[in-house]
Design an enzyme around this catalytic site. Structure first.
Site, mmCIF file in Angstrom:
data_model
loop_
_atom_site.group_PDB
_atom_site.id
_atom_site.type_symbol
_atom_site.label_atom_id
_atom_site.label_comp_id
_atom_site.label_asym_id
_atom_site.label_seq_id
_atom_site.Cartn_x
_atom_site.Cartn_y
_atom_site.Cartn_z
ATOM 1 N N GLU A 155 37.781 52.655 76.593
ATOM 2 C CA GLU A 155 39.154 53.176 76.422
ATOM 3 C C GLU A 155 39.984 53.128 77.701
ATOM 4 O OE1 GLU A 155 38.695 57.050 74.634
ATOM 5 O OE2 GLU A 155 37.772 56.225 72.829
ATOM 6 N N GLU A 270 31.928 52.131 66.366
ATOM 7 C CA GLU A 270 32.041 53.577 66.058
ATOM 8 C C GLU A 270 32.709 53.809 64.708
ATOM 9 O OE1 GLU A 270 33.797 55.805 69.283
ATOM 10 O OE2 GLU A 270 32.897 54.510 70.798
HETATM 11 C C1 XIL Z 1 32.989 61.814 70.689
HETATM 12 C C2 XIL Z 1 31.784 62.569 70.167
HETATM 13 O O1 XIL Z 1 31.502 62.155 68.870
HETATM 14 C C3 XIL Z 1 32.103 64.037 70.207
HETATM 15 O O2 XIL Z 1 30.996 64.806 69.752
HETATM 16 C C4 XIL Z 1 32.453 64.387 71.637
HETATM 17 O O3 XIL Z 1 32.713 65.689 71.791
HETATM 18 C C5 XIL Z 1 33.654 63.595 72.090
HETATM 19 O O4 XIL Z 1 33.330 62.239 71.984
HETATM 20 N N1 XIL Z 1 35.488 57.437 71.027
HETATM 21 C C6 XIL Z 1 34.331 57.324 71.762
HETATM 22 C C7 XIL Z 1 33.240 58.293 71.559
HETATM 23 O O5 XIL Z 1 34.155 56.333 72.483
HETATM 24 O O6 XIL Z 1 32.471 58.512 72.710
HETATM 25 C C8 XIL Z 1 33.776 59.611 71.044
HETATM 26 O O7 XIL Z 1 32.677 60.448 70.760
HETATM 27 C C9 XIL Z 1 34.637 59.395 69.829
HETATM 28 C C10 XIL Z 1 35.828 58.537 70.176
#
Ligand code: XIL
Length: 362
Positions: A155, A270
């Site tokens: 990101e 994801e």
């Molecule tokens: C999220 C987790 O799922 C949560 O439990 C945590 O608190 C915050 O991060 N994009 C990403 C992930 O790259 O690492 C994120 O994961 C969700 C959005």
């Protein structure tokens, strides 16, 4: 910590004690097309819930820690202090993956949202390069030979921050300037020349002006990295879907094929679906979510450069969306392939069918 030591959780030896049934799980359907399917999960859920662990071992061929390889998301964190590393949790997940013949992937070496509290008072423009190098070298070397891929940078693009290059004004950018991205990939590559090195980002799926601009900014970034010889091998399309209309099939297709033409592989890293906002009975709600999965995967899997699909969780029992995007009427969210009792849902069918219909990449 005490919980881990107290025996409240199942221990790793017990991971090995259950049989894995194989009535054509998602992993097999994916494998038939030369793809991997897997999930993110948190170690404490994996260790405390045998049914969940069993479901993961049954359905998945690749596993990624949701928290345990971030600098500061788990307890104990990977980076408790400026000079120390704690690999206990991530190591045990790597062992679990190995036991069940799953690939293991790493998420994530640099992310602005996972910095320990000591970071701001310790890391300065003078020592930031040293911290970046030490972190990446130490963590990547630890899993060298056991890791499928690393989300090296997560990101790093945020158009709202107003820079011409589209880069996010993150601590790493402030401390080191835009070259921190190239540096991170070079250090990772030196530490493990065999790992697939990935740049991972979100907000690229829909047909909106913001997504158009972000797709372009990411293509520019990837092109410039390739042009300067940065060892980057793949793009991670997060795929957190809104479950609304406006999925941009042509633009998404085009984006993916432009990435592929840079010589990069693509992973859906994801995937999950925030359900509709209106209160709906579960059968309708589930159907809308399933359609969103299937439409999306049909587009994405058409691109031969896509090599893996991971959902951000496997069962509705454990999903970040219950906190991040709760339903207004208070009923539980149902964004994942399995319901809270580990039963396959319509979303599972949708993903299975998308794999079955995907072109073969072997
Ligand atoms: C999220 C987790 O799922 C949560 O439990 C945590 O608190 C915050 O991060 N994009 C990403 C992930 O790259 O690492 C994120 O994961 C969700 C959005």
């Amino acid at each position: 910590m005490s919980k881990l030591a107290s025996g409240a959780y199942l221990f790793d030896s017990e991971f090995k004690s259950f049989p894995v049934s194989s009535d054509k799980p998602l992993s097999e359907r994916a494998a038939a097309k030369g793809l991997l399917y897997g999930t993110a999960c948190r170690r404490h859920n994996l260790c405390s819930d045998l049914n969940y662990a069993r479901a993961i071992a049954r359905e998945c061929s690749i596993l990624v820690p949701e928290w345990e390889l971030k600098w500061a998301a788990s307890y104990p964190p990977l980076r408790p202090t400026p000079d120390t590393f704690n690999f206990t949790l991530a190591d045990s997940m790597a062992d679990f993956a190995q036991t069940y013949r799953m690939q293991f992937r790493g998420h994530t070496l640099l992310w602005h949202l996972s910095l320990p509290s000591w970071f701001a008072e310790t890391v300065t423009a003078q020592n930031a390069e040293g911290y970046l190098i030490k972190h990446i070298k130490t963590v990547v070397k630890r899993y060298a030979g056991r890791i499928h891929s690393w989300d090296v940078v997560n990101e790093a693009v945020e158009l709202k921050d107003g820079r011409i290059d589209g880069l996010r004004k993150s601590p790493w950018l402030d401390l080191l300037g835009p070259d921190y991205i190239d540096l991170a990939f070079r250090v990772a590559s030196a530490a493990d020349p065999k790992a697939l090195l990935v740049y991972n980002d979100y907000g690229l799926d829909y047909d909106t002006p913001e997504a158009d601009k972000k797709r372009q900014a990411i293509l520019n970034l990837l092109e410039s990295l390739k042009a300067r010889g940065t060892p980057i091998h793949a793009f991670g399309l997060q795929g957190h879907l809104g479950g609304r209309s406006g999925l941009s099939s042509d633009r998404l297709r085009n984006f993916l094929s432009q990435i592929a033409s840079l010589g990069l592989k693509i992973l859906v890293t994801e995937l999950d679906v925030v359900g509709p906002k209106l209160p709906l009975p579960n059968n309708l709600y589930d159907r809308l979510i399933a359609i969103t999965y299937e439409d999306y995967l049909n587009v994405v899997l058409d691109e031969p450069a896509v090599i893996a699909v991971l959902t951000w969780g496997l069962s509705d029992r454990y999903t970040w969306l219950s906190e991040f995007a709760p339903r207004k009427d208070g009923s539980p969210v149902r964004p994942l392939p399995l319901d809270a009792n580990m039963n396959r849902k319509l979303a599972w069918n949708a993903i299975a069918r998308a794999f079955d219909n995907a072109p073969n990449r072997m």
